[in-house]
Design an enzyme around this catalytic site. Sequence first.
Site, PDB file in Angstrom:
ATOM      1  N   GLY A  11       8.172  -0.452   0.038  1.00  0.00           N
ATOM      2  CA  GLY A  11       8.933  -1.575   0.687  1.00  0.00           C
ATOM      3  C   GLY A  11       8.528  -2.978  -0.012  1.00  0.00           C
ATOM      4  NE  ARG A  14       1.630 -11.299   4.003  1.00  0.00           N
ATOM      5  CZ  ARG A  14       0.414 -10.922   3.941  1.00  0.00           C
ATOM      6  NH1 ARG A  14      -0.159  -9.871   4.574  1.00  0.00           N
ATOM      7  NH2 ARG A  14      -0.342 -11.867   3.448  1.00  0.00           N
ATOM      8  N   GLY A  16       5.386  -4.646   6.204  1.00  0.00           N
ATOM      9  CA  GLY A  16       4.572  -3.620   7.152  1.00  0.00           C
ATOM     10  C   GLY A  16       4.154  -2.583   6.705  1.00  0.00           C
ATOM     11  CE  LYS A  17       4.495  -2.784   0.265  1.00  0.00           C
ATOM     12  NZ  LYS A  17       4.738  -4.289   0.711  1.00  0.00           N
ATOM     13  CB  SER A  18      -0.913  -2.249   4.501  1.00  0.00           C
ATOM     14  OG  SER A  18      -0.607  -2.603   3.265  1.00  0.00           O
ATOM     15  CB  ALA A  36      -9.002  -1.444  -1.749  1.00  0.00           C
ATOM     16  CG  HIS A  52      -5.006  -5.518   3.813  1.00  0.00           C
ATOM     17  ND1 HIS A  52      -4.386  -4.428   3.547  1.00  0.00           N
ATOM     18  CD2 HIS A  52      -4.091  -6.824   3.679  1.00  0.00           C
ATOM     19  CE1 HIS A  52      -2.959  -4.777   3.484  1.00  0.00           C
ATOM     20  NE2 HIS A  52      -2.619  -6.257   3.344  1.00  0.00           N
ATOM     21  NE  ARG A  53     -12.878  -5.106   1.662  1.00  0.00           N
ATOM     22  CZ  ARG A  53     -13.576  -4.292   1.281  1.00  0.00           C
ATOM     23  NH1 ARG A  53     -14.418  -3.624   1.982  1.00  0.00           N
ATOM     24  NH2 ARG A  53     -13.515  -4.069  -0.186  1.00  0.00           N
ATOM     25  NE  ARG A  56      -9.453  -0.862   5.555  1.00  0.00           N
ATOM     26  CZ  ARG A  56      -9.352  -1.748   4.860  1.00  0.00           C
ATOM     27  NH1 ARG A  56      -8.188  -2.392   4.519  1.00  0.00           N
ATOM     28  NH2 ARG A  56     -10.342  -2.093   3.816  1.00  0.00           N
TER      29      ARG A  56
END
Length: 170
Positions: A11, A14, A16-18, A36, A52-53, A56
């Site tokens: 994609g 931004r 929404g892949k991750s 990562a 990102h971290r 999670r």
Amino acid sequence: MATASLTLILGGARSGKSRHGEGLIEALPGPWTYIATAQAWDDEMRTRIAEHRARRSPDWLTVDAPLALAAAIAATPPGRPILVDCLTLWLTNVMLAEQDTQAGCADLLRACAGRAGPIVLVASEVGLGIVPENALARRFRDEAGRLHQRLAAQADRVVFMVAGLPMQVK
């Protein structure tokens, strides 16, 4: 994701892949491994990595592998779900380090094929825009496109993300 052992998520930036990849992995029993590939070269990238971290849970083990991606996949305990985020940054790192991209991609494909357990790969689709004006950017676009094609052929499932919505391609 019960039947898909290898999933490729493509994609734009931004899209929404991750977040989608994290959701697929979190639907499986933990613990989970997040491989990562980003390197914190500047404040903007440090902020992105921190975001990102932060989203999670502590059930994630993060492994930094900006170059040795195939080795990181192979070193993950069998059966443990893996999210690789992202192939685009990994390929950039390999090219900027002037490593052999063909060998690196072949190693990655072998590592994925030999993986005993689910793996989700996230990558930015870079082939939908204009032709880049410089040779390095054109080479990168071509290398990424070839890698995506090879991984898509090997994958059990391919998802294309648009505006946070997953579109099943394969």
